[in-house]
Design an enzyme around this catalytic site. Structure first.
Site, PDB file in Angstrom:
ATOM      1  N   CYS A   8       0.858  -1.185   0.000  1.00  0.00           N
ATOM      2  CA  CYS A   8       0.000   0.000   0.000  1.00  0.00           C
ATOM      3  C   CYS A   8       0.894   1.236   0.000  1.00  0.00           C
ATOM      4  O   CYS A   8       2.071   1.143  -0.359  1.00  0.00           O
ATOM      5  CB  CYS A   8      -0.977  -0.015   1.171  1.00  0.00           C
ATOM      6  SG  CYS A   8      -0.208  -0.002   2.805  1.00  0.00           S
ATOM      7  N   ARG A  14      -3.233  -0.707   5.429  1.00  0.00           N
ATOM      8  CA  ARG A  14      -3.816  -1.779   4.616  1.00  0.00           C
ATOM      9  C   ARG A  14      -2.902  -2.973   4.406  1.00  0.00           C
ATOM     10  O   ARG A  14      -3.329  -4.126   4.595  1.00  0.00           O
ATOM     11  CB  ARG A  14      -4.251  -1.221   3.244  1.00  0.00           C
ATOM     12  CG  ARG A  14      -5.435  -0.278   3.332  1.00  0.00           C
ATOM     13  CD  ARG A  14      -5.593   0.515   2.055  1.00  0.00           C
ATOM     14  NE  ARG A  14      -4.466   1.436   1.867  1.00  0.00           N
ATOM     15  CZ  ARG A  14      -4.275   2.180   0.790  1.00  0.00           C
ATOM     16  NH1 ARG A  14      -5.128   2.104  -0.213  1.00  0.00           N
ATOM     17  NH2 ARG A  14      -3.249   3.000   0.710  1.00  0.00           N
ATOM     18  N   SER A  15      -1.639  -2.728   4.000  1.00  0.00           N
ATOM     19  CA  SER A  15      -0.798  -3.888   3.655  1.00  0.00           C
ATOM     20  C   SER A  15      -0.376  -4.733   4.861  1.00  0.00           C
ATOM     21  O   SER A  15      -0.371  -5.963   4.753  1.00  0.00           O
ATOM     22  CB  SER A  15       0.392  -3.501   2.767  1.00  0.00           C
ATOM     23  OG  SER A  15       1.231  -2.560   3.372  1.00  0.00           O
TER      24      SER A  15
END
Ligand code: 4NP
Length: 159
Positions: A8, A14-15
């Protein structure tokens, strides 16, 4: 071995959430010996940092611990080290595309392409929003993680 990296922008929301969800799925399925997981961020703004506390709490509520993960900047060598490079949104995809060595572009995918039933292309950035954003992101990530594992089983692990 099948090596998977989630990418991300900041590598703190997110990642790492995706890495945590997918890592747990892989462990639960007894596949930790054949599938490795990592995450990185295209920006390099949060190198060495733990995931955002809101991401850690949202994951913890689902029994997933991501407190050990640390921010790292995406690099061209990710395309040599990983078989699957999974972008959370179009901007991540474009930034990764720009650093992908020739011939390695086929390793790059939009993560949500593994959950076509969601009808969404991008995992939205929850950084500037409220706590609900982190839960919504986890729902999408869980769906795409299952789809990705199914794909890897069929494509890379079929005997
Ligand atoms: P991520 O979210 O890309 O999901 O890790 C963000 C984290 C930090 C920033 C932007 C997005 N930032 O501007 O610092």
């Amino acid at each position: 071995m099948v090596n998977v990296v989630f990418v991300c922008l900041g590598n703190i929301c997110r990642s790492p959430s995706a890495e945590g969800v997918f890592r747990k799925l892989v462990r639960d399925e007894g596949l930790s010996d054949v599938i490795t997981t990592d995450s990185s961020g295209t920006s390099g703004w949060h190198i060495g940092e733990a995931p955002d506390p809101r991401a850690q709490e949202a994951a913890q509520r689902r029994g997933i611990d991501i407190s050990d993960l640390r921010g790292r900047k995406s690099a061209a060598r990710d395309f040599r080290d990983f078989d699957y490079v999974l972008a959370m949104d179009r901007r991540n995809y474009a930034d990764l595309s720009a650093i992908a060595p020739k011939g390695a572009e086929d390793r790059l995918h939009m993560f949500l392409s593994f959950a076509p039933h969601l009808g969404e292309t991008e995992v939205p950035d929850p950084y500037y929003g409220g706590d609900q954003g982190f839960d919504d992101v986890l729902d999408m990530i869980e769906a795409a993680s299952k789809g990705l594992l199914d794909h890897i089983r069929k494509t890379d692990l079929a005997t």
